[in-house]
Design an enzyme around this catalytic site. Sequence first.
Site, short mmCIF file in Angstrom:
data_model
loop_
_atom_site.label_atom_id
_atom_site.label_comp_id
_atom_site.label_asym_id
_atom_site.label_seq_id
_atom_site.Cartn_x
_atom_site.Cartn_y
_atom_site.Cartn_z
N LYS A 182 -68.73 -53.27 30.06
CA LYS A 182 -67.99 -53.80 28.89
C LYS A 182 -67.06 -52.71 28.35
O LYS A 182 -67.28 -51.52 28.59
CB LYS A 182 -68.95 -54.25 27.79
N PRO A 224 -69.55 -45.80 35.65
CA PRO A 224 -69.84 -44.41 35.31
C PRO A 224 -70.95 -44.31 34.26
O PRO A 224 -70.99 -45.11 33.32
CB PRO A 224 -68.52 -43.89 34.74
N VAL A 225 -71.83 -43.35 34.45
CA VAL A 225 -72.97 -43.18 33.53
C VAL A 225 -72.54 -42.38 32.30
O VAL A 225 -71.81 -41.40 32.41
CB VAL A 225 -74.14 -42.46 34.26
N GLY A 256 -69.82 -45.03 27.92
CA GLY A 256 -69.54 -46.01 26.86
C GLY A 256 -69.17 -47.36 27.45
O GLY A 256 -68.66 -48.24 26.75
N GLY A 273 -73.25 -49.33 31.12
CA GLY A 273 -73.79 -49.49 32.48
C GLY A 273 -75.28 -49.74 32.51
O GLY A 273 -75.75 -50.69 33.18
N GLY A 274 -76.04 -48.93 31.80
CA GLY A 274 -77.49 -49.12 31.76
C GLY A 274 -77.83 -50.46 31.14
O GLY A 274 -78.71 -51.19 31.64
N SER A 275 -77.14 -50.80 30.06
CA SER A 275 -77.39 -52.08 29.38
C SER A 275 -77.11 -53.26 30.32
O SER A 275 -77.85 -54.25 30.32
CB SER A 275 -76.48 -52.20 28.15
N ASP A 285 -76.87 -52.80 23.26
CA ASP A 285 -75.78 -53.50 23.95
C ASP A 285 -76.27 -54.54 24.96
O ASP A 285 -75.48 -55.26 25.56
CB ASP A 285 -74.90 -52.49 24.71
#
Length: 282
Positions: A9, A91-92, A95, A98-100, A133
């Site tokens: 996002k 990309p980690v 913002g 990615g994890g979300s 998120d």
Amino acid sequence: MLSIRAHAKINLSLDIIGKRPDGYHDLSSVMQSIRLHDEVTLRSQKEITVRCDLRFLPCDNRNIAWKAARLFMDELQTDDGIGIQIKKHIPVGGGLGGGSADAAAVLMGLNRMYGFPVTFDRLLQLGLACGADVPFCMTGGTCLAEGLGERLMPLPSMPHCHILLLRPRFSLSTKKMFGLVDVKKIKHHPDTRGLINALNNRDAEGVTVRMFNCLEAFAPRLEIREYKQLLLDEGAKAALMTGSGSVVYGIFSSFEKAASAKERFSAMGLRPCLTAPVPSIF
Ligand code: ATP
């Protein structure tokens, strides 16, 4: 086996409304799903395990995808496991959520594999327990997210455009970034109402002139401003840090301009990624 795209996002706007007694901040943010995605594959097995192609990411219970699976299995009161394989493209610490997105994909994917035993509203609650998120990443498209990120209002997708992401060599931790925020020092806020009106009217220029992120003022690195300027110099209609950074993105109406900016940035040794908004995910 089930393979799912976990979409990243961007924040078209990010406003900080205030600090809550529990230390978190109340936010108001217009979020947009983009084409860039991780690939999440789920396979039935006895234990919950995570495998990921990025060696530096934890694969145990510190991985947010693992937490999502645990919460889902606990909800069903089952000892079942699941094998989660993640191919990272997002990309980690950028913002881009990615994890979300990975956690959202696990929750949505497991619910599908089990024949939809959990209502979407309950699934959103499980998502929120993983991260602020995650509910948006389960909803996707374009939304106004308020509170911690749990109050979501779907909006029309942003008008078609090309989005060029620039990833600095450093990442910014969401927790640390919010730790730097002093609500009293926020001088400018986004015109969120105006942005929503522009989205409703499919007014591309009305959207780009109102893109604004309150967190940028607290970003500890000069590069954020420099990267924004680079994007504007290449013809971006607007350039903004997404979420708590460190990725900065530019909005281009012409594909040719975006592609030639991408080439120039690559030649400069930067790491651009050309993508676009997606109106819906799952
Ligand atoms: P957001 O915008 O949602 O705050 P972000 O895009 O800035 O997040 P992420 O890429 O989601 O950041 O990663 C933040 C932290 O989460 C990293 O330090 C990473 O170690 C940890 N993490 C745990 N699981 C994952 C995962 N599946 N993918 C990426 N990071 C993960």
